[in-house]
Write an enzyme that holds these catalytic residues in place. Structure first.
Site, PDB file in Angstrom:
ATOM      1  CG  ASP A 197      36.464  45.135  40.857  1.00 43.03           C
ATOM      2  OD1 ASP A 197      37.179  44.215  41.322  1.00 43.03           O
ATOM      3  OD2 ASP A 197      36.263  46.203  41.464  1.00 43.03           O
ATOM      4  CB  ALA A 198      33.378  39.346  39.196  1.00 37.49           C
TER       5      ALA A 198
END
Length: 250
Positions: A173-174
């Site tokens: 979930d960058a």
């Protein structure tokens, strides 16, 4: 009923979409959940601990409590500010710093966690089947289609993606709120929200980060991609993972 921090001198700062609440007291965060979220929160705890054993910056686990009503995870605060709070003048250098750190993350070895494409597509299939796709996570173009049609596009493109798969340690979930920076030096000071960290195709991160830079900063992600080491990314893989990700939240 949510499990609560160990005392009442905590400030509630966020209520998540999955019955999770986040509290802060000084330099300590408490993430608490009800019984249904214990397994997911424990998975995040284990990932934080694993990353803390590497040279990459991030939080450390301070305590874990569990009861019949839920669980609470205490972690150290990461210094700095989240990426979405940086002023425009800092974006170019911050993108380069982010590219370096994301590549360092992807170059790690020995990760015991995995986010296989099979599992991610199975999650998306379940979310679509339940009618739980959040339209706010979709582009205007994608909202014109049924979620099942979007999933069909993912499945149709899957053979190509599998043929060029590059498994690395991904954040999962960058996005900009999950990356903290020193506001003076613009070096990355830590990665947070590691619940989806695991071995996956590198484009699972690249796709989300580049679209975030475009949407949140109105920035050309070229400095990020150059610093990462992929100046000419594969557009098919970018589109695939950009489409797949919003189908997995729900």
């Amino acid at each position: 009923m949510l499990h609560a921090p160990p005392s009442d001198d905590w400030t509630l700062i966020d209520v998540g979409e999955s019955d999770t609440s986040v509290y802060r007291r000084g330099d300590v965060f408490a993430k608490c959940c009800d019984l249904s979220g214990v397994q997911e929160l424990a998975a995040e705890r284990d990932r934080i601990s694993w990353l803390a054993g590497t040279e990459l910056p991030g939080a450390t686990v301070l305590d874990w409590t569990e009861s019949p009503s839920g669980a609470c995870l205490l972690t150290s605060a990461v210094r700095g500010v989240p990426g979405d709070a940086l002023p425009p003048a800092s974006h170019h250098q911050a993108m380069r710093s982010l590219g370096v750190v994301l590549r360092e993350l992807h170059d790690l070895t020995g990760c015991p966690f995995e986010r296989s494409l099979d599992d991610v597509i199975a999650t998306a299939t379940d979310v679509v089947r339940r009618g739980a796709v959040n339209p706010d996570f979709l582009t205007d173009e994608w909202r014109r289609l049924q979620p099942s049609e979007l999933l069909d596009q993912v499945i149709a493109e899957r053979p190509y993606v599998e043929s060029v798969l590059e498994p690395v340690v991904c954040h999962g979930d960058a996005c900009l709120p999950n990356v903290f920076f020193d506001p003076s030096t613009l070096e990355v000071t830590g990665l947070i929200d590691l619940g989806r960290l695991g071995v996956a195709d590198r484009y699972a991160d690249l796709a989300l980060t580049t679209i975030q830079l475009h949407d949140e900063w109105s920035a050309d992600p070229a400095p990020f991609l150059e610093a990462y080491g992929v100046p000419d990314p594969d557009p098919r893989r970018l589109r695939f993972f950009r489409l797949l990700d919003p189908l997995t939240w729900g």
